[in-house]
Design an enzyme around this catalytic site. Structure first.
Site, PDB file in Angstrom:
ATOM      1  N   ARG A  74       0.818  -1.218   0.000  1.00 36.87           N
ATOM      2  CA  ARG A  74       0.000   0.000   0.000  1.00 36.87           C
ATOM      3  C   ARG A  74       0.851   1.266   0.000  1.00 36.87           C
ATOM      4  NH1 ARG A  74      -2.265  -3.514  -1.266  1.00 36.87           N
ATOM      5  NH2 ARG A  74      -4.238  -4.427  -0.600  1.00 36.87           N
ATOM      6  N   SER A 116     -10.766   0.829   3.561  1.00 35.47           N
ATOM      7  CA  SER A 116     -10.041   0.346   4.742  1.00 35.47           C
ATOM      8  C   SER A 116      -9.226   1.500   5.318  1.00 35.47           C
ATOM      9  CB  SER A 116      -9.119  -0.817   4.357  1.00 35.47           C
ATOM     10  OG  SER A 116      -9.882  -1.911   3.890  1.00 35.47           O
ATOM     11  N   GLU A 174      -4.401   4.425   6.282  1.00 36.23           N
ATOM     12  CA  GLU A 174      -4.188   4.313   4.842  1.00 36.23           C
ATOM     13  C   GLU A 174      -4.483   5.622   4.123  1.00 36.23           C
ATOM     14  OE1 GLU A 174      -5.751   1.484   1.192  1.00 36.23           O
ATOM     15  OE2 GLU A 174      -5.403   0.612   3.161  1.00 36.23           O
TER      16      GLU A 174
END
Length: 347
Positions: A157, A234, A339
């Protein structure tokens, strides 16, 4: 140019204060606008789909440059998408044309240009595995060039493009499978519903259908009427624990949950990856936490999504994130990392 635009109107979390917004509907306009603002020393915030941003209630003191170039072009075994193209529409276009490769990334909100920035991934597939090249505008020199994947420092990520603003993504090109076969299925839940063994393929259209169904069941496909989708997806990444710290973390989990508990773990280059959602739930945070009256709550479908129930401010989202992160740290000694990119605030 639009003045006093509420950035809550442009983000999927639907929070964020006012700003001056420059709408750029073409690559030429985007490049010219960024160059002009940089030359004038004006602060710039690039915004496309707004699906991975948490912006302060005070807004942004500068100019928000809206990335609106949205062209999509199919090749013999590839797709070239301009940065502002809606990502799921890009995926749908490739699948409808009989190509495979991107179907596991169906339903992810946001723009095509954002996908290499954080190495978007889902259901066993990451952008890094499919990307051929990225066209970047160098804000220091004002020049545009194509960059190869090896230059982008992809990780879980993340990439060298995340948390920096000296380059602007203008377009992305992905490799496709002209046979229409999906990427190898490596995510157990998805493979099971498709009756496939690990590593097998299925028709891309069938995989896309199941991915959208699974994501919808978790509140991960945007729906204006469903507040469980008023989120940034998320909110926390799955933590990667180094080999020397893993025994300590597992011992903390056993202390609170018992020696017999089965902890989901996954190999990662830097250590062992744990499930953020699993940790959040075992730390005592249920779906819908804290209660039905709260303006910001965990999704009622998926504990990894922090959601705006209609009236939440950025401060409400931050408070909820801090509570969840502190709870996981206190119980298991694991620090969860957000995130979304934060603008004007920190957790």
């Amino acid at each position: 140019m639009r003045e006093s635009v509420r950035l809550s109107e442009l983000t999927t979390l639907r929070v964020g204060g006012p700003a001056l917004v420059a709408e750029c509907g073409s690559t030429e306009a985007l490049v010219a606008t960024v160059r002009a603002l940089d030359a004038a020393g004006v602060r710039v915030l690039l915004l496309a789909g707004g699906s991975n941003l948490l912006i302060d209630d005070a807004g942004f003191d500068g100019v928000v440059v809206r990335v609106g170039n949205a062209g999509v072009e199919l090749g013999a075994d590839s797709v070239l998408a301009e940065a502002g193209a809606n990502w799921d529409e890009v995926v749908a276009t490739t699948v409808a044309a009989g190509f495979g490769g991107l179907e596991c990334l169906s339903g992810i909100p946001g723009s095509a240009g954002a996908t290499p920035v954080q190495n978007v991934g889902a259901y066993g597939v990451e952008v890094a595995a499919l990307l051929r090249r990225v066209r970047l505008l160098d804000r220091e020199t004002g020049a545009a060039r194509w960059a190869e994947p090896a230059e982008l420092g992809f990780g879980y990520r993340t990439s060298v493009l995340k948390h920096r603003d000296d380059a602007v993504v203008l377009a992305v090109e992905f490799a496709l499978d002209p046979t229409g076969a999906s990427a190898p299925l490596r995510y157990g839940e998805l493979a099971k519903v498709l009756g496939a063994g690990e590593g097998e393929t299925r028709p891309a259209a069938d995989v896309r259908t199941e991915v959208l169904r699974l994501r919808s069941g978790k509140g991960m496909v945007l729906d204006t009427a469903d507040h469980d989708t008023w989120s940034a997806g998320s909110f926390f990444t799955n933590p990667v624990v180094s080999a020397d710290r893993l025994p300590q973390v597992l011992a903390a989990i056993a202390t609170h949950l018992g020696d017999a508990v089965k902890v989901p773990t996954y190999p990662a280059p830097e250590g062992t990856k744990l499930s953020a959602g699993w940790l959040i739930e075992r730390a005592g945070f249920a779906k819908g936490f804290p209660d039905e009256q709260a303006a910001a709550r965990l999704s009622t479908k998926h504990t990894l999504a922090l959601t705006n129930r209609g009236t939440a401010s950025a401060a409400d989202i931050v408070a909820l994130a801090r509570t969840v992160r502190a709870g996981v740290l206190d119980r298991f000694g694991v620090t969860l990392e957000p995130e979304p990119v934060t603008v004007g605030l920190t957790l």
